[in-house]
Design a protein around this motif. Structure first.
Motif, PDB file in Angstrom:
ATOM      1  N   THR A  76     -18.624 -21.708 -10.254  1.00  0.00           N
ATOM      2  CA  THR A  76     -17.431 -22.527 -11.016  1.00  0.00           C
ATOM      3  C   THR A  76     -17.610 -22.771 -12.400  1.00  0.00           C
ATOM      4  O   THR A  76     -18.519 -23.027 -12.913  1.00  0.00           O
ATOM      5  CB  THR A  76     -17.599 -23.754 -10.244  1.00  0.00           C
ATOM      6  N   HIS A  77     -16.382 -22.644 -13.282  1.00  0.00           N
ATOM      7  CA  HIS A  77     -16.483 -22.870 -14.478  1.00  0.00           C
ATOM      8  C   HIS A  77     -15.491 -24.099 -14.556  1.00  0.00           C
ATOM      9  O   HIS A  77     -14.563 -24.322 -14.130  1.00  0.00           O
ATOM     10  CB  HIS A  77     -16.319 -21.619 -15.498  1.00  0.00           C
ATOM     11  N   TYR A  78     -15.906 -24.906 -15.931  1.00  0.00           N
ATOM     12  CA  TYR A  78     -15.098 -26.106 -16.193  1.00  0.00           C
ATOM     13  C   TYR A  78     -14.595 -25.956 -17.654  1.00  0.00           C
ATOM     14  O   TYR A  78     -15.214 -25.155 -18.487  1.00  0.00           O
ATOM     15  CB  TYR A  78     -16.347 -27.120 -15.967  1.00  0.00           C
ATOM     16  N   LEU A  79     -13.689 -26.822 -17.851  1.00  0.00           N
ATOM     17  CA  LEU A  79     -13.321 -26.965 -19.077  1.00  0.00           C
ATOM     18  C   LEU A  79     -13.231 -28.588 -19.275  1.00  0.00           C
ATOM     19  O   LEU A  79     -12.422 -29.075 -18.974  1.00  0.00           O
ATOM     20  CB  LEU A  79     -11.783 -26.295 -19.591  1.00  0.00           C
ATOM     21  N   GLU A  80     -14.026 -29.103 -20.285  1.00  0.00           N
ATOM     22  CA  GLU A  80     -13.902 -30.544 -20.584  1.00  0.00           C
ATOM     23  C   GLU A  80     -13.090 -30.631 -21.856  1.00  0.00           C
ATOM     24  O   GLU A  80     -13.478 -30.071 -23.020  1.00  0.00           O
ATOM     25  CB  GLU A  80     -15.370 -31.064 -20.923  1.00  0.00           C
ATOM     26  N   MET A  81     -12.172 -31.319 -21.879  1.00  0.00           N
ATOM     27  CA  MET A  81     -11.081 -31.539 -23.155  1.00  0.00           C
ATOM     28  C   MET A  81     -11.132 -32.958 -23.418  1.00  0.00           C
ATOM     29  O   MET A  81     -10.914 -33.939 -22.710  1.00  0.00           O
ATOM     30  CB  MET A  81      -9.757 -31.152 -22.355  1.00  0.00           C
ATOM     31  N   ASN A  82     -11.606 -33.242 -24.597  1.00  0.00           N
ATOM     32  CA  ASN A  82     -11.623 -34.321 -25.387  1.00  0.00           C
ATOM     33  C   ASN A  82     -10.694 -34.420 -26.472  1.00  0.00           C
ATOM     34  O   ASN A  82     -10.357 -33.343 -27.061  1.00  0.00           O
ATOM     35  CB  ASN A  82     -13.042 -34.727 -25.652  1.00  0.00           C
ATOM     36  N   GLY A  83     -10.635 -35.717 -26.933  1.00  0.00           N
ATOM     37  CA  GLY A  83      -9.581 -35.773 -28.076  1.00  0.00           C
ATOM     38  C   GLY A  83      -8.265 -34.997 -27.748  1.00  0.00           C
ATOM     39  O   GLY A  83      -7.807 -34.520 -28.856  1.00  0.00           O
ATOM     40  N   LEU A  84      -7.542 -35.123 -26.728  1.00  0.00           N
ATOM     41  CA  LEU A  84      -6.224 -34.423 -26.536  1.00  0.00           C
ATOM     42  C   LEU A  84      -5.441 -35.083 -27.377  1.00  0.00           C
ATOM     43  O   LEU A  84      -4.976 -35.851 -27.922  1.00  0.00           O
ATOM     44  CB  LEU A  84      -5.935 -34.657 -25.004  1.00  0.00           C
TER      45      LEU A  84
END
Length: 123
Positions: A76-84
């Motif tokens: 599984t791969h993830y994308l953590e998105m901050n400061g959108l």
């Protein structure tokens, strides 16, 4: 038979965070990526990770805000998105590739499997 299951996404306020997941089954890939496509715009590669050496790629506009990772055990791969920000609003797709590692940015045509997409909306 390869199956991809995306999860995460949804709505967020500017400055907020969202986490996307893409679980793959049926095959182990060399490159795991995330693309996005906003209405009226071309699909663009956001982030990618090569399982060979763990090297990563980020689109300039997300560098320092987004983080891609991969869990080998779960495939599984993830994308953590901050400061959108509102410019991050798009449909996000996971994309997986087999075969040789290619230089970035990679064309969408070089990927073998795609998720169905998950919407991220930032207001």
């Amino acid at each position: 038979h390869v199956q991809l299951v995306e999860s995460g996404g949804g709505s967020a306020l500017a400055g907020g965070a969202v986490r996307l997941s893409c679980a793959a089954s049926g095959y182990t890939f060399n490159t795991y990526s995330w693309f996005r496509q906003a209405p009226g715009k071309e699909r663009e590669g956001v982030a990618a990770i090569d399982t060979g050496d763990g090297s990563t790629y980020y689109l300039n506009s997300v560098e320092g805000r987004f983080t891609i990772s991969h869990d080998n055990a779960k495939n599984t791969h993830y994308l953590e998105m901050n400061g959108l920000n509102p410019e991050d609003t798009a449909m996000y797709y996971c994309a997986l590739a087999i075969g040789e590692y290619l230089p970035y940015p990679r064309s969408p045509d070089t990927y073998n499997y795609w998720g169905k997409g998950t919407q991220v909306t930032v207001s």
